[in-house]
Design an enzyme around this catalytic site. Structure first.
Site, PDB file in Angstrom:
ATOM      1  N   LYS A 148       0.857  -1.189   0.000  1.00  0.00           N
ATOM      2  CA  LYS A 148       0.000   0.000   0.000  1.00  0.00           C
ATOM      3  C   LYS A 148       0.890   1.236   0.000  1.00  0.00           C
ATOM      4  O   LYS A 148       1.508   1.572   1.009  1.00  0.00           O
ATOM      5  CB  LYS A 148      -0.909   0.035   1.232  1.00  0.00           C
ATOM      6  CG  LYS A 148      -1.976   1.120   1.060  1.00  0.00           C
ATOM      7  CD  LYS A 148      -2.455   1.739   2.346  1.00  0.00           C
ATOM      8  CE  LYS A 148      -1.626   2.882   2.826  1.00  0.00           C
ATOM      9  NZ  LYS A 148      -1.599   4.109   2.002  1.00  0.00           N
ATOM     10  N   GLU A 176      10.650   0.930   9.690  1.00  0.00           N
ATOM     11  CA  GLU A 176      11.677   1.936   9.345  1.00  0.00           C
ATOM     12  C   GLU A 176      11.030   3.287   9.597  1.00  0.00           C
ATOM     13  O   GLU A 176      10.118   3.675   8.861  1.00  0.00           O
ATOM     14  CB  GLU A 176      12.062   1.842   7.865  1.00  0.00           C
ATOM     15  CG  GLU A 176      12.748   0.564   7.466  1.00  0.00           C
ATOM     16  CD  GLU A 176      14.219   0.554   7.810  1.00  0.00           C
ATOM     17  OE1 GLU A 176      14.707   1.511   8.447  1.00  0.00           O
ATOM     18  OE2 GLU A 176      14.881  -0.430   7.459  1.00  0.00           O
ATOM     19  N   CYS A 229      14.342  10.495   5.597  1.00  0.00           N
ATOM     20  CA  CYS A 229      14.379  10.093   7.014  1.00  0.00           C
ATOM     21  C   CYS A 229      15.774  10.198   7.605  1.00  0.00           C
ATOM     22  O   CYS A 229      15.933  10.455   8.788  1.00  0.00           O
ATOM     23  CB  CYS A 229      13.867   8.668   7.134  1.00  0.00           C
ATOM     24  SG  CYS A 229      14.687   7.556   5.991  1.00  0.00           S
ATOM     25  N   GLU A 241      11.375  15.702  14.345  1.00  0.00           N
ATOM     26  CA  GLU A 241      11.633  15.526  12.912  1.00  0.00           C
ATOM     27  C   GLU A 241      10.796  16.537  12.134  1.00  0.00           C
ATOM     28  O   GLU A 241       9.565  16.526  12.207  1.00  0.00           O
ATOM     29  CB  GLU A 241      11.256  14.105  12.487  1.00  0.00           C
ATOM     30  CG  GLU A 241      11.617  13.838  11.051  1.00  0.00           C
ATOM     31  CD  GLU A 241      11.218  12.445  10.590  1.00  0.00           C
ATOM     32  OE1 GLU A 241      10.076  12.036  10.823  1.00  0.00           O
ATOM     33  OE2 GLU A 241      12.074  11.779   9.978  1.00  0.00           O
TER      34      GLU A 241
END
Ligand code: NAD
Length: 513
Positions: free
Chosen positions: A185, A259, A293, A394
């Protein structure tokens, strides 16, 4: 360069066919650089997810794929790699118009990485210990013992919008290499390249082995994660959603790899070659507008070099050209969406409020020809402390926080003072010093005098809340493998079996039946 985009409709790719959503609904995919509608995509439902899982389950249980000899499967992986290379231009185009990644990066890096990963894993499975024989043991008694490594089954993969094709490949390649079947997905901003990739892969694998279903994470993603016929979940995305997925997968005790996010520290040592460290730092943080990331978002600079480093970074940053990602002259493309742009601008505001000094960027950028796109100027804050929000959370945008240090151990302590542990880096001319620092950094990858360099044969993944498990390399094959121990007794007589005395004790010798 072309910006005129033809609007196509993409359906789910299930069991080797394009299939509309059970609801007949679609959603729009928009080019983040221009605001143009580029595609309509089937909006999946939990019913569609079930349909895709059933196709993957049947393809797995039917056995042709999972029982294929490693050599034959390696040939299929090579065939996929050649097909990706043949379709490179189309894949790069679909990726660029939806994710905003520059064609320069996608063409010179992403496609090669995908091709290389399929080929590397093809080589690895030729040597993989699918069946290992153990030596005859003195304890618990003479036996032939094997360790068999088998596919896990149906693997559900859920991917983010930043590097859709590459991250899909990190999951699809090892899953297929080990004989699993896949339902993936993609993120709703960027399903196009993954759908095309599925079509390419399905031209060389049996129907049902490779399936893609698009749609909202809350409905389609959660339907996959909780589906009783799904055996493994491989997720890349935010730590927040990762936490939820881990909780949902616990309901059926699914094998899970995650992850997740990062806030990676980058340490410049006093002896660093600044001619390399400064452009390297900017590559580390501004590639793909910082929407990576493992971006090096916290830069630790020694007192002695502080002013020189800041001046150099600001000067180099002013040379970066924002533009349409389809233009090969573009260095930095757009932000994925208006929502993400606002999030980033919110963090920039927070940095100012907390007392950091804005030395460049900090605003929305206007790019000629891309007036409806979402762009942010590459931004640098100095006088940042490691406790500030911009140093801890982040941002997922082009924002660098420069933090001063006077003692290397203190820099390492601050570098590790985060919930994340995805990547880290150190710049120095002294390789021994570099290894000493690398040893102390809590991160899944440490770059020395480099950034973003990932190899197909080396593992990638996070420490701490950056994730669980590793992708790429031999480690990724293990992550898609079930381990079975098979024991065959070599004892001829009942009495020579270790267990006989354990249960029957004084009754030994009365075992005749
Ligand atoms: P996200 O977590 O919002 O979404 C990722 C995927 O999960 C999407 O496909 C989304 O539809 C789906 N999803 C959302 N809610 C879900 C739910 N409740 N159940 C199941 N699926 C759900 O992340 P994003 O905004 O697409 O991507 C950015 C994030 O991804 C950043 O945090 C970044 O650090 C992370 N990321 C990590 C890596 C890595 O390798 N560690 C690589 C790239 C991106």
């Amino acid at each position: 360069m072309t910006t005129q985009v033809e609007v196509q409709t993409f359906y789910h790719f299930i069991n080797g066919n394009w299939q509309p959503s059970s609801s007949q609904e679609t959603f729009n995919v928009v080019n983040p650089a221009t605001g143009e509608l580029v595609a309509k995509v089937a909006k999946g439902t939990s019913e569609d997810a079930d349909h895709a899982v059933k196709a993957a389950r049947e393809a797995f249980d039917q056995g042709n794929w999972k029982n294929m000899k490693p050599k034959e499967r390696a040939n299929v992986l090579y065939a996929i790699s050649y097909k990706i290379a043949d379709h490179a231009e189309e894949l790069a185009y679909l990726e660029a118009i939806s994710s905003g990644g520059t064609v320069r990066r996608i063409g010179s890096n992403d496609i090669l990485q995908m091709v290389d990963l399929f080929q590397t894993l093809a080589k690895f499975i030729l040597e993989y210990p699918f069946s290992e024989t153990l030596p005859v043991p003195p304890f618990p008694g003479p036996a032939h013992n094997f360790i068999w490594r088998e596919p896990i089954g149906v693997c559900a993969a859920i991917t983010p919008w930043n590097l859709p094709m590459v991250i899909a490949t990190w999951k699809i390649a090892p899953a297929l290499a080990m004989g699993n079947t896949v339902v993936i997905k993609p993120a709703s901003y960027t399903p196009l390249s993954t759908l095309k990739l599925a079509e390419i892969i399905s031209s060389v694998v049996p129907p049902g082995v490779m399936n893609v279903i698009s749609g909202p994470g809350k409905e389609v993603g959660e339907a996959l994660v909780t589906h009783p016929k799904v055996d493994k979940v491989a997720f890349t995305g935010s730590t927040e959603v990762g936490r939820r997925i881990m909780g949902l997968a616990a309901g059926t005790i699914k094998n899970t790899t995650l992850e997740l996010g990062g806030k990676s520290p980058n340490i410049i040592l006093e002896d660093a070659d600044l001619n390399i460290a400064l452009p390297g730092t900017l590559f580390g943080v501004f590639l793909h507008s910082g929407q990576l990331c493992e971006s090096g978002t916290r830069l630790f600079v020694p007192d002695k070099l502080y002013d020189r480093v800041v001046q150099g970074l600001v000067s180099l940053t002013s040379k970066l050209k924002l533009g349409n990602p389809l233009d090969p002259a573009t260095d930095i493309g757009p932000i994925i969406s208006k929502k993400q742009k606002e999030t980033i601008l919110g963090y920039i505001e927070a940095g100012k409020q907390e007392g950091a000094t804005l030395v460049c960027g900090g605003k929305e950028a206007k790019v000629p020809g891309c007036e409806a796109g979402h762009f942010i100027e590459p931004t640098i804050f100095t006088n940042v402390t490691n406790e500030m929000k911009i140093a801890q959370e982040e941002i997922f945008g082009p924002v660098l926080s420069v933090i001063r240090y006077s003692d290397v151990d203190d820099a390492i302590r601050m570098a590790n003072d985060t919930i994340y542990g995805l990547a880290a880096g150190v710049w120095t001319r002294d390789v021994n010093k570099a290894y000493e620092v690398a040893r102390k950094l809590q991160a899944g990858v440490v770059w020395i005098n480099d950034w973003h360099m990932l190899r197909s044969d080396a593992p990638f993944g996070g420490y701490k809340q950056s994730g669980i498990g590793r992708e790429m390399g031999k480690h990724s094959l293990d992550a898609y493998t079930q381990v079975k121990h098979v024991h065959t007794s070599m004892a001829q007589e009942l009495e020579s079996r270790n267990w006989y005395g354990i249960l029957f004790g004084q009754n030994q010798g009365r075992g005749e039946v």
